[in-house]
Structure formats: structure tokens, C-alpha cells
Design an enzyme around this catalytic site. Structure first.
Site, PDB file in Angstrom:
ATOM      1  N   ARG A   1       1.818 -36.126  55.440  1.00  0.00           N
ATOM      2  CA  ARG A   1       2.931 -35.772  54.552  1.00  0.00           C
ATOM      3  C   ARG A   1       2.451 -35.604  53.111  1.00  0.00           C
ATOM      4  O   ARG A   1       3.125 -36.025  52.169  1.00  0.00           O
ATOM      5  CB  ARG A   1       4.023 -36.840  54.606  1.00  0.00           C
ATOM      6  CG  ARG A   1       4.726 -36.913  55.951  1.00  0.00           C
ATOM      7  CD  ARG A   1       5.721 -38.057  56.006  1.00  0.00           C
ATOM      8  NE  ARG A   1       6.453 -38.091  57.272  1.00  0.00           N
ATOM      9  CZ  ARG A   1       7.170 -39.121  57.680  1.00  0.00           C
ATOM     10  NH1 ARG A   1       7.262 -40.211  56.926  1.00  0.00           N
ATOM     11  NH2 ARG A   1       7.804 -39.087  58.829  1.00  0.00           N
TER      12      ARG A   1
ATOM     13  N   ASP B   1      16.907 -45.286  55.065  1.00  0.00           N
ATOM     14  CA  ASP B   1      17.312 -45.638  56.427  1.00  0.00           C
ATOM     15  C   ASP B   1      17.813 -47.075  56.526  1.00  0.00           C
ATOM     16  O   ASP B   1      17.145 -48.007  56.077  1.00  0.00           O
ATOM     17  CB  ASP B   1      16.147 -45.429  57.406  1.00  0.00           C
ATOM     18  CG  ASP B   1      15.897 -43.958  57.688  1.00  0.00           C
ATOM     19  OD1 ASP B   1      16.869 -43.182  57.620  1.00  0.00           O
ATOM     20  OD2 ASP B   1      14.748 -43.590  57.960  1.00  0.00           O
TER      21      ASP B   1
ATOM     22  N   ASP C   1       2.992 -46.511  57.518  1.00  0.00           N
ATOM     23  CA  ASP C   1       2.709 -45.471  56.535  1.00  0.00           C
ATOM     24  C   ASP C   1       1.419 -45.814  55.802  1.00  0.00           C
ATOM     25  O   ASP C   1       1.258 -46.942  55.329  1.00  0.00           O
ATOM     26  CB  ASP C   1       3.847 -45.390  55.511  1.00  0.00           C
ATOM     27  CG  ASP C   1       5.164 -44.955  56.145  1.00  0.00           C
ATOM     28  OD1 ASP C   1       5.129 -44.127  57.068  1.00  0.00           O
ATOM     29  OD2 ASP C   1       6.217 -45.446  55.702  1.00  0.00           O
TER      30      ASP C   1
ATOM     31  N   ASP D   1      17.007 -47.684  49.084  1.00  0.00           N
ATOM     32  CA  ASP D   1      16.255 -47.346  50.281  1.00  0.00           C
ATOM     33  C   ASP D   1      17.157 -46.390  51.075  1.00  0.00           C
ATOM     34  O   ASP D   1      18.363 -46.349  50.854  1.00  0.00           O
ATOM     35  CB  ASP D   1      15.977 -48.644  51.063  1.00  0.00           C
ATOM     36  CG  ASP D   1      15.566 -48.372  52.489  1.00  0.00           C
ATOM     37  OD1 ASP D   1      14.593 -47.634  52.676  1.00  0.00           O
ATOM     38  OD2 ASP D   1      16.220 -48.904  53.416  1.00  0.00           O
TER      39      ASP D   1
HETATM   40 MG    MG Z   1      15.450 -49.366  55.372  1.00  0.00          MG
END
Ligand code: MG
EC number: 5.4.2.8
Length: 248
Positions: free
Chosen positions: A127, A10, A180, A8
Site C-alpha cells: 500500500r 473500523d 501492518d 479510528d
Molecule cells: Mg478499530
């Protein structure tokens, strides 16, 4: 050494929306010599280039690096000196507009987001394969994002309300103030499975590293696969994990 280590982005490889630290860039460079590495996140490709690729030294083995923006709805690999798109599950313009309408309706209905208050950058961002809804806007300062929904309850409400009016779509937990929306079934588990097929690697040998491998967390989908998972509480724990892989 696993045949593929997927991270992952962030709060796993970097702080939220921040570039890799030089230490992390160095560890990734060494890992790329030994095995294949993938990065998956809700962000778009430009965000991956800025946070990850631009921080790596020019001699790094990019042919071992795979980028999965928009939560695995897209896969890029490095071939012939460029990032080549392997696939993209793109939302049609008509469907993206339908999602945007649902977002505005749900925001008003739940009272969670007031579109009449100016935001930091766009609240609704298309996106390609994903629509991202950021309560305070894409460019909101970290402290504002962190304050908005620390216990995830607002995002869960948005997720629930949006899922109810968009039955053909998946609504996933995004970053600290976003959700999202993709076509149903597109999530980090989908991206991991597609990459495993592409590389002909057994899923059970893949190691996935993420900070949100918990119910409702944005790495949760991976728990449905046979991949090994490694939960971390932030980039420094990830760095220790990579160092332990390298010393094996
Ligand atoms: Mg994360």
C-alpha cells in the site's frame, strides 16, 4: 470543543470494512462544522473514500476533514476540490520485496498461514507506505476473519516473528486477521503528531477515539502521546460520544 477529534475507522466509526451509517454520516457532518476531524486506519485511501467520504452529503465541510491511511504513514487534506497528499513515508520497492519475503518465511516457520491454500484476495498487499499481511486474504468474509484469531494470539506470534527478522520496520496489529508493516516509528502516534504540527494544534488538546486503546491493540500507539483518549466498544458508543460533543 477540542480543536481536532481523531477517529479510528473500523469498529469505531464503522463496522469492519463497512460504510458509515447514515446516522454516523450526519453526526460527522455536524461535527465538521464545529471542528476539525481526522480518520486514521491501516487501510489505503480507496478504503477511506468508500467507507467514509462517499457516505457524506455533498455539502459537508471537507476542508475540515483529514484522512490518514496506512496507519498515519500518509496524510491527505481537501484542497482545491481534491484530496491532496501532504506527505507519504513510502516504502521502496526493494524494501517491500524484503518484507514480502520475510512474511512468507515467517508464515512457513510458524505454520500459522499456509500459502498453498487459496485466499480471499491478496494475502500480501503493498500500500505504498505499508505492506499488509492478511492471513485469509484482503477480501475474506467477516465471519472467517472473526473466527481466525479472536484472542489475538496468532497475530502476536506473527508480530513477534516478523519484528525479529525485520529490525528496521514496525510490525503493528492490523485488522482482525492482519498485521501492518511500515518503516520503524510510523504508527498512529506518528500520524497524530504530524497532523498536530500541520494544524499547529497542541497535542494535549486533541481527542482520539478508538476501539483498541488497549495493550497490543491497534490504537495503542496513541497512548504514548499526550492526546486525550476516548475508548469505545463500537460505532454506537462513538455516535453517543459525538452527540455529547455536539450538545456541549
Ligand atoms: Mg478499530
Amino acid at each position: 470543543m477540542p480543536p481536532l477529534v481523531m477517529f479510528d475507522l473500523d469498529q469505531t466509526l464503522t463496522e469492519s470494512k463497512q460504510p458509515l451509517t447514515p446516522h454516523m454520516a450526519e453526526l460527522l457532518a455536524r461535527l465538521l462544522v464545529k471542528t476539525r476531524v481526522a480518520v486514521i486506519s491501516g487501510g489505503g485511501l480507496p478504503q477511506f473514500l468508500k467507507q467514509v467520504v462517499d457516505q457524506l452529503s455533498p455539502d459537508v465541510k471537507l476542508s475540515h476533514l483529514y484522512l490518514l491511511p496506512t496507519s498515519g504513514a500518509t496524510l491527505y487534506e481537501w484542497r482545491d476540490g481534491a484530496w491532496q497528499k501532504v506527505y507519504e513515508e513510502e516504502l521502496s520497492e526493494k524494501d517491500a520485496a524484503k518484507v514480502a519475503r520475510a512474511i512468507r518465511a515467517v508464515a512457513a516457520e510458524t505454520g500459522l498461514v499456509d500459502f498453498s491454500i487459496p485466499s480471499y484476495g491478496e494475502r500480501i498487499e503493498y500500500r505504498g507506505s505499508q505492506v499488509t499481511f492478511s492471513a485469509n486474504g484482503q477480501e475474506a468474509p467477516l465471519e472467517i476473519k472473526a473466527r481466525w484469531d479472536p484472542d489475538k494470539s496468532k497475530r502476536r506470534m506473527l508480530q513477534k516473528a516478523l519484528s525479529a527478522c525485520l529490525p528496521d520496520f514496525s510490525v503493528g496489529m492490523g485488522g482482525s486477521n492482519s498485521v501492518d508493516i511500515t518503516y520503524k516509528g510510523i504508527d498512529k502516534a506518528y500520524g497524530l503528531t504530524k497532523l498536530a504540527e500541520r494544524l499547529n494544534v497542541p497535542i494535549r488538546e486533541i481527542v482520539y477515539v478508538g476501539d483498541q486503546l488497549t495493550p497490543g491493540g491497534n490504537d495503542e500507539a496513541v497512548l504514548r502521546t499526550l492526546a486525550k483518549t476516548r475508548a469505545v466498544n463500537g460505532p454506537s458508543e462513538t455516535a453517543l460520544f459525538i452527540a455529547s460533543l455536539l450538545s456541549e
